[in-house]
Design a protein around this motif. Structure first.
Motif, PDB file in Angstrom:
ATOM      1  N   ASP A 103       0.826  -1.205   0.000  1.00  0.00           N
ATOM      2  CA  ASP A 103       0.000   0.000   0.000  1.00  0.00           C
ATOM      3  C   ASP A 103       0.862   1.258   0.000  1.00  0.00           C
ATOM      4  O   ASP A 103       0.510   2.273   0.597  1.00  0.00           O
ATOM      5  N   GLU A 104       1.999   1.191  -0.674  1.00  0.00           N
ATOM      6  CA  GLU A 104       2.906   2.334  -0.757  1.00  0.00           C
ATOM      7  C   GLU A 104       2.856   3.009  -2.126  1.00  0.00           C
ATOM      8  O   GLU A 104       3.520   4.024  -2.338  1.00  0.00           O
ATOM      9  N   LEU A 105       2.087   2.420  -3.044  1.00  0.00           N
ATOM     10  CA  LEU A 105       1.967   3.008  -4.376  1.00  0.00           C
ATOM     11  C   LEU A 105       0.709   3.868  -4.393  1.00  0.00           C
ATOM     12  O   LEU A 105      -0.404   3.364  -4.554  1.00  0.00           O
ATOM     13  N   LYS A 106       0.882   5.158  -4.225  1.00  0.00           N
ATOM     14  CA  LYS A 106      -0.255   6.073  -4.104  1.00  0.00           C
ATOM     15  C   LYS A 106      -0.497   6.880  -5.366  1.00  0.00           C
ATOM     16  O   LYS A 106      -1.632   7.262  -5.651  1.00  0.00           O
ATOM     17  N   ARG A 107       0.569   7.173  -6.094  1.00  0.00           N
ATOM     18  CA  ARG A 107       0.476   8.041  -7.265  1.00  0.00           C
ATOM     19  C   ARG A 107       1.239   7.413  -8.431  1.00  0.00           C
ATOM     20  O   ARG A 107       1.937   6.416  -8.269  1.00  0.00           O
ATOM     21  N   ALA A 108       1.109   8.033  -9.592  1.00  0.00           N
ATOM     22  CA  ALA A 108       1.902   7.603 -10.745  1.00  0.00           C
ATOM     23  C   ALA A 108       3.375   7.813 -10.439  1.00  0.00           C
ATOM     24  O   ALA A 108       3.771   8.860  -9.909  1.00  0.00           O
ATOM     25  N   SER A 109       4.198   6.814 -10.771  1.00  0.00           N
ATOM     26  CA  SER A 109       5.616   6.865 -10.405  1.00  0.00           C
ATOM     27  C   SER A 109       6.491   6.327 -11.526  1.00  0.00           C
ATOM     28  O   SER A 109       6.085   5.450 -12.289  1.00  0.00           O
ATOM     29  N   ASN A 110       7.704   6.847 -11.595  1.00  0.00           N
ATOM     30  CA  ASN A 110       8.727   6.279 -12.467  1.00  0.00           C
ATOM     31  C   ASN A 110       9.330   5.047 -11.804  1.00  0.00           C
ATOM     32  O   ASN A 110       9.601   5.057 -10.594  1.00  0.00           O
ATOM     33  N   ILE A 111       9.513   3.992 -12.576  1.00  0.00           N
ATOM     34  CA  ILE A 111      10.148   2.793 -12.051  1.00  0.00           C
ATOM     35  C   ILE A 111      11.621   2.821 -12.445  1.00  0.00           C
ATOM     36  O   ILE A 111      11.960   2.812 -13.633  1.00  0.00           O
ATOM     37  N   LEU A 169      -4.695   1.485  -9.925  1.00  0.00           N
ATOM     38  CA  LEU A 169      -6.074   1.607 -10.396  1.00  0.00           C
ATOM     39  C   LEU A 169      -6.985   1.430  -9.189  1.00  0.00           C
ATOM     40  O   LEU A 169      -6.961   0.382  -8.532  1.00  0.00           O
ATOM     41  N   GLN A 170      -7.779   2.444  -8.885  1.00  0.00           N
ATOM     42  CA  GLN A 170      -8.643   2.365  -7.717  1.00  0.00           C
ATOM     43  C   GLN A 170      -9.833   3.285  -7.871  1.00  0.00           C
ATOM     44  O   GLN A 170      -9.869   4.159  -8.739  1.00  0.00           O
ATOM     45  N   SER A 171     -10.834   3.032  -7.042  1.00  0.00           N
ATOM     46  CA  SER A 171     -12.014   3.896  -6.971  1.00  0.00           C
ATOM     47  C   SER A 171     -12.296   4.130  -5.496  1.00  0.00           C
ATOM     48  O   SER A 171     -12.683   3.208  -4.771  1.00  0.00           O
ATOM     49  N   GLY A 172     -12.082   5.361  -5.040  1.00  0.00           N
ATOM     50  CA  GLY A 172     -12.186   5.618  -3.607  1.00  0.00           C
ATOM     51  C   GLY A 172     -11.092   4.850  -2.879  1.00  0.00           C
ATOM     52  O   GLY A 172      -9.917   4.914  -3.229  1.00  0.00           O
ATOM     53  N   GLU A 219       1.057  13.036 -14.541  1.00  0.00           N
ATOM     54  CA  GLU A 219      -0.256  13.614 -14.232  1.00  0.00           C
ATOM     55  C   GLU A 219      -1.317  13.086 -15.203  1.00  0.00           C
ATOM     56  O   GLU A 219      -2.444  12.770 -14.804  1.00  0.00           O
ATOM     57  N   LEU A 220      -0.945  12.983 -16.488  1.00  0.00           N
ATOM     58  CA  LEU A 220      -1.878  12.428 -17.474  1.00  0.00           C
ATOM     59  C   LEU A 220      -2.177  10.969 -17.156  1.00  0.00           C
ATOM     60  O   LEU A 220      -3.337  10.527 -17.233  1.00  0.00           O
ATOM     61  N   LEU A 221      -1.147  10.241 -16.764  1.00  0.00           N
ATOM     62  CA  LEU A 221      -1.321   8.836 -16.411  1.00  0.00           C
ATOM     63  C   LEU A 221      -2.266   8.686 -15.222  1.00  0.00           C
ATOM     64  O   LEU A 221      -3.123   7.791 -15.195  1.00  0.00           O
ATOM     65  N   GLU A 222      -2.138   9.558 -14.243  1.00  0.00           N
ATOM     66  CA  GLU A 222      -3.033   9.521 -13.079  1.00  0.00           C
ATOM     67  C   GLU A 222      -4.475   9.810 -13.480  1.00  0.00           C
ATOM     68  O   GLU A 222      -5.418   9.189 -12.950  1.00  0.00           O
ATOM     69  N   SER A 223      -4.668  10.743 -14.401  1.00  0.00           N
ATOM     70  CA  SER A 223      -6.023  11.081 -14.851  1.00  0.00           C
ATOM     71  C   SER A 223      -6.673   9.884 -15.535  1.00  0.00           C
ATOM     72  O   SER A 223      -7.851   9.581 -15.304  1.00  0.00           O
ATOM     73  N   VAL A 224      -5.901   9.195 -16.372  1.00  0.00           N
ATOM     74  CA  VAL A 224      -6.424   8.009 -17.060  1.00  0.00           C
ATOM     75  C   VAL A 224      -6.725   6.900 -16.045  1.00  0.00           C
ATOM     76  O   VAL A 224      -7.751   6.225 -16.129  1.00  0.00           O
ATOM     77  N   ALA A 225      -5.821   6.718 -15.079  1.00  0.00           N
ATOM     78  CA  ALA A 225      -6.029   5.688 -14.053  1.00  0.00           C
ATOM     79  C   ALA A 225      -7.291   5.963 -13.249  1.00  0.00           C
ATOM     80  O   ALA A 225      -8.026   5.043 -12.888  1.00  0.00           O
ATOM     81  N   PHE A 226      -7.562   7.235 -12.960  1.00  0.00           N
ATOM     82  CA  PHE A 226      -8.778   7.604 -12.229  1.00  0.00           C
ATOM     83  C   PHE A 226     -10.017   7.209 -13.037  1.00  0.00           C
ATOM     84  O   PHE A 226     -10.978   6.646 -12.495  1.00  0.00           O
TER      85      PHE A 226
END
Length: 369
Positions: free
Chosen positions: A88-96, A124-127, A150-157
């Motif tokens: 549960d440490e992956l909260k946002r879009a990140s570079n690997i 990928l999550q909802s709430g 940021e674009l990746l996060e928007s798509v994931a949302f």
């Protein structure tokens, strides 16, 4: 890519997600549209279950090295993104910084990696409900910009919301299906079942009312056939509405065996805690297997062994009955056996048989959960 282009691709993806009602086509279509409208070259999606086990569900435009042998190197091994997700440490879009799966594929020299060495990841999550991760990569790219992330996060949302929507729709459909099964079971019980019972009583009375041996035998035959039909109807009602599952899988199986007139010997190893779909699948397959024993095996006793591991459940159903010869040239022997195999396959499991004339039959079912 400018803000206007980003907004356009997000709108197009949103339209697609609103139209699609099936999970895999929805994910595949959205990923394809995202890659087509951005500078990302390839992508893949893992669903990750409650036990942290990843499942590759969708991929697009993979290089040869990652597509090799059914995506072998994406499906096996560990990686930073899945590990962080589990914790549960992956909260946002990140570079690997490094990906063990990509590195393993490159080292194995199984195909051209086409410049793919690193990737970005986003949950990928909802709430508060999490489903998995989306990974994307570009040729000869080690790090992605803040704008890319940021674009990746928007798509994931958007994807997370669409996944939740489809899951809710599927849940409502499943509830409707159960309600329809219950309605059919009630109708069969109240109409056909009662009519058959009445015929049984009438034929029994006919036997007592006549002295003619031929007529008496005819009534007895009607009585026997009707009783058999009544047993079949009760089994059908059971299959439509499995009473007893609320008390546990084993109790439901025992109750069904008792209804069929079979003696059941049950051995269980491990804790029986399955998702509802796995529990019902196990119950339905066991029902079909017990029906086959009653109809064809010529015995009244069945052994059931159930072994539960952290990832799988193994179910063995064994009888010492007539058995049968398995013809390798025939895909399957009956609709019942086909039904068992189809149910197992539908949730990623397997079903196989070992049988020999005069030595009984052993059914082996393995399901992941």
């Amino acid at each position: 890519m400018n803000d206007h282009s980003n907004i356009t691709i997000l709108k197009e993806i949103a339209e697609l997600l609103n139209e699609e009602t099936e999970m895999i086509p929805m994910l595949k279509g959205a990923l394809h549209k995202f890659l087509t409208g951005t500078k990302f070259d390839t992508g893949w999606i893992f669903f990750i279950n409650e036990k942290g086990k990843p499942e590759l569900v969708v991929h697009e435009h993979l290089p040869e090295a990652l597509a090799f042998n059914g995506c072998e190197y994406l499906r096996k091994g560990g990686c930073w993104c899945v590990s962080k997700y589990r914790k549960d440490e992956l909260k946002r879009a990140s570079n690997i910084i490094e990906c063990q799966r990509i590195e393993a594929a490159i080292e194995a020299e199984v195909g051209d990696p086409q410049g793919i060495t690193h990737h970005a990841t986003v949950p990928l999550q909802s709430g508060q409900e999490r489903f998995g991760i989306l990974n994307v990569a570009s040729k000869n790219t080690i790090r992605f910009s803040d704008e890319d992330l940021e674009l990746l996060e928007s798509v994931a949302f958007q994807l997370g919301s669409a996944i939740k929507r489809i899951l809710l729709v599927n849940e409502q459909q499943e509830i409707a299906l159960v309600q329809e099964r219950n309605r059919l079971a009630r109708d069969l019980h109240d109409s056909v079942n009662q009519l058959l019972f009445s015929v049984t009583l009438t034929s029994r009375a006919g036997v007592e009312m006549t002295d003619d041996a031929h007529i008496k035998e005819t009534f007895k035959e009607i009585q026997n056939l009707t009783q058999e039909a009544l047993n079949e109807m009760r089994a059908l009602i059971w299959q439509l509405r499995p009473r007893g599952l609320e008390s546990g899988l084993i109790e439901a199986i025992k109750s069904y065996a008792e209804m069929l007139g079979l003696k059941l010997n049950v051995s269980v190893s491990g804790v029986l805690q399955f998702p509802s779909r796995v529990e019902e699948a196990l119950f339905r397959m066991t029902q079909e297997a017990l029906n086959n024993v009653r109809r064809h095996a010529g015995v009244k006793e069945v052994d059931i062994f159930m072994t539960v591991t952290p990832t799988d459940v193994l179910l063995v159903i064994k009888d010492e009955g007539r058995g049968f010869v398995i013809d390798s040239n025939v895909a399957l022997l009956s609709i019942g056996l086909q039904s068992i195999r189809d149910r197992a396959k539908a949730i990623g499991g397997t079903a196989d048989w070992v049988s020999e004339l005069g030595k009984g039959t052993e059914l082996l079912i393995r399901l992941p959960y």
